[in-house]
Design an enzyme around this catalytic site. Structure first.
Site, PDB file in Angstrom:
ATOM      1  N   TYR A 142      39.925  48.287  40.484  1.00 30.60           N
ATOM      2  CA  TYR A 142      39.539  48.343  38.676  1.00 30.60           C
ATOM      3  C   TYR A 142      39.972  49.702  37.625  1.00 30.60           C
ATOM      4  O   TYR A 142      40.204  49.376  36.785  1.00 30.60           O
ATOM      5  CB  TYR A 142      38.189  48.009  38.659  1.00 30.60           C
ATOM      6  CG  TYR A 142      37.740  46.706  38.950  1.00 30.60           C
ATOM      7  CD1 TYR A 142      38.825  45.648  39.773  1.00 30.60           C
ATOM      8  CD2 TYR A 142      36.326  46.015  39.879  1.00 30.60           C
ATOM      9  CE1 TYR A 142      38.246  44.313  40.414  1.00 30.60           C
ATOM     10  CE2 TYR A 142      36.359  44.940  40.398  1.00 30.60           C
ATOM     11  CZ  TYR A 142      37.069  43.800  40.482  1.00 30.60           C
ATOM     12  OH  TYR A 142      36.990  43.354  40.652  1.00 30.60           O
ATOM     13  N   LYS A 191      38.510  46.845  54.527  1.00 31.49           N
ATOM     14  CA  LYS A 191      39.921  46.741  55.502  1.00 31.49           C
ATOM     15  C   LYS A 191      40.639  47.384  56.114  1.00 31.49           C
ATOM     16  O   LYS A 191      41.872  47.420  55.887  1.00 31.49           O
ATOM     17  CB  LYS A 191      40.577  45.384  54.583  1.00 31.49           C
ATOM     18  CG  LYS A 191      41.807  44.414  55.136  1.00 31.49           C
ATOM     19  CD  LYS A 191      40.790  43.583  55.712  1.00 31.49           C
ATOM     20  CE  LYS A 191      42.269  42.527  55.864  1.00 31.49           C
ATOM     21  NZ  LYS A 191      41.418  41.294  56.726  1.00 31.49           N
ATOM     22  N   ASP A 223      37.131  40.197  55.304  1.00 38.03           N
ATOM     23  CA  ASP A 223      36.898  38.703  56.051  1.00 38.03           C
ATOM     24  C   ASP A 223      35.950  37.806  56.000  1.00 38.03           C
ATOM     25  O   ASP A 223      36.006  37.467  56.009  1.00 38.03           O
ATOM     26  CB  ASP A 223      38.302  37.996  55.862  1.00 38.03           C
ATOM     27  CG  ASP A 223      39.085  39.459  57.103  1.00 38.03           C
ATOM     28  OD1 ASP A 223      38.186  40.006  56.999  1.00 38.03           O
ATOM     29  OD2 ASP A 223      39.817  38.950  57.659  1.00 38.03           O
ATOM     30  N   ASP A 247      32.892  43.265  44.332  1.00 45.17           N
ATOM     31  CA  ASP A 247      32.566  42.271  43.441  1.00 45.17           C
ATOM     32  C   ASP A 247      32.534  40.534  44.217  1.00 45.17           C
ATOM     33  O   ASP A 247      30.978  39.833  43.771  1.00 45.17           O
ATOM     34  CB  ASP A 247      33.478  42.869  42.077  1.00 45.17           C
ATOM     35  CG  ASP A 247      33.491  41.924  41.341  1.00 45.17           C
ATOM     36  OD1 ASP A 247      32.204  41.319  40.411  1.00 45.17           O
ATOM     37  OD2 ASP A 247      34.805  42.320  39.971  1.00 45.17           O
ATOM     38  N   ASP A 251      29.187  38.139  44.329  1.00 41.81           N
ATOM     39  CA  ASP A 251      28.841  36.440  43.727  1.00 41.81           C
ATOM     40  C   ASP A 251      28.140  35.818  45.221  1.00 41.81           C
ATOM     41  O   ASP A 251      28.010  34.766  44.564  1.00 41.81           O
ATOM     42  CB  ASP A 251      30.404  36.785  43.027  1.00 41.81           C
ATOM     43  CG  ASP A 251      29.596  37.193  41.795  1.00 41.81           C
ATOM     44  OD1 ASP A 251      29.424  38.314  41.011  1.00 41.81           O
ATOM     45  OD2 ASP A 251      31.106  37.215  41.077  1.00 41.81           O
TER      46      ASP A 251
END
Length: 356
Positions: A142, A191, A223, A247, A251
């Site tokens: 970001y 990851k 994942d 992020d 959620d």
């Protein structure tokens, strides 16, 4: 005690939910003998309309000179045509960077009276949902370089994800310190089988873990983590992860608790000043209709009292009042169940204020 709070009402339902949270703070101030002074700080689409930019310098100064910041929500389709660098969300990113807010904390807790609203199977929901996502906030993709260029006759876009050891180390300490006050388990999400940044993340978090021998550390690929959150959320205590993964996962975590409208968040840096907000968006489709759920914002105000102002009893009073209002059957539309009493934003705020 006198505290100054910068108020960013924002866009859409932001003004409605922040107004109710301020009312709850006023009830706390009256009960416990405090004074809260509010200072408006326009940000988001409304600031673009009034000042041409999503975060005016005057609003930034207000936030930096206040004891903490309470935010509603920013953005909406009205400003989708704005250039990328001037979208409402850019104001939020600029504010986080200016305040040095490198850690975001989002609790994922399911109130017992809302278990029927959980989208997971009843046997999974019955195990309980009570964990915290600790997300690195001002690094990663970001905040990396972004570019779009013409290459061999077609558009090519590049976004750079970068992390340094100190960025990882400081957020890891937050996670381990929080776990010490909970169930003493940290799950670090990465990851590392693909990304260099994740390999550095895993190495650095493992090093930090040696300073907390009383806390168990687990590593999990992102994942798999996305799957495990819906398969068995009860296994998690504190999750720590980088910006993009956090992020997305936070959620997902909020949705399994029954409604995104119930979840608060805090963003903190080195000092006590923080930025507190609900995790949902501005919901322009219901703005001004007294339909919004203010509980996420009210619980964000409780987090502000606890983390920035060291007012644990006051925060407990707000959380207990929310629990009491839910037990009394009051429900906004997003959490309405059979037998519940449908109320609007203002009525829910009043139901909670009256129980402080």
């Amino acid at each position: 005690m006198n505290k100054t709070i910068a108020i960013i009402k924002g866009d859409g339902i932001g003004p409605e939910i922040v107004t109710e949270a301020m009312g709850v703070l006023d009830a706390v101030a009256a009960k416990f003998g405090h004074t809260f002074t509010y200072r408006d700080a326009p940000m988001g689409g409304n600031a673009i309309d009034a000042f041409g930019v999503p975060l005016p310098d005057s609003s930034l100064e207000t936030c930096l000179s206040s004891d903490s910041v309470l935010l509603g929500a920013v953005g909406g389709p009205k400003w989708d045509s704005q250039p990328s660098a001037n979208r409402p969300e850019r104001g939020l990113l600029k504010l986080r960077a200016a305040m040095g807010l490198y850690t975001n904390v989002r609790p994922a807790r399911m109130f017992s009276d809302l278990s029927a609203a959980c989208p997971l199977r009843p046997d999974i929901a019955a195990r309980g949902i009570d964990f915290v996502v600790v997300r690195e906030l001002i690094g990663g993709v970001y905040f990396g370089e972004h570019s779009t260029e013409e290459v061999d006759g077609e558009q090519k876009a590049t976004d750079i994800m970068a992390y340094s050891e100190h960025e990882i180390r400081r957020v890891a300490h937050v996670a381990f310190q929080m776990a010490r006050k909970r169930r003493k388990r940290v799950t670090s999400i990465d990851k590392a089988n693909v990304l260099d940044t994740s390999r550095l993340w895993r190495k650095t978090v493992t090093e930090v873990a040696r300073e907390y021998p009383d806390v168990e550390l687990l590593h999990m690929y992102v994942d798999n983590a996305a799957m495990q959150i819906v398969r068995d959320p009860s296994q998690f205590d504190v999750i720590v992860t980088e910006n993009l993964f956090g992020d997305i996962l936070s959620d997902e975590a909020s949705q399994i608790t029954g409604s995104i409208g119930m979840i608060p968040s805090s963003s903190m840096g080195e000092g006590t000043r923080g930025l507190y907000e609900p995790i949902h968006g501005s919901a322009p489709d219901i703005a001004g209709q007294n339909k919004a759920n203010p509980i996420g914002t009210i619980l964000a105000a409780a987090m502000m009292l606890r983390f920035s102002f060291d007012m644990a009893a006051e925060a407990d009073a707000i959380e207990a009042a929310v629990d009491a209002a839910l037990k009394a059957g009051f429900r906004c539309g997003d959490i309405l169940q059979t037998g519940g009493t449908l109320v609007g934003c203002r009525e829910m705020g009043e139901a909670i204020r009256s129980r402080i």
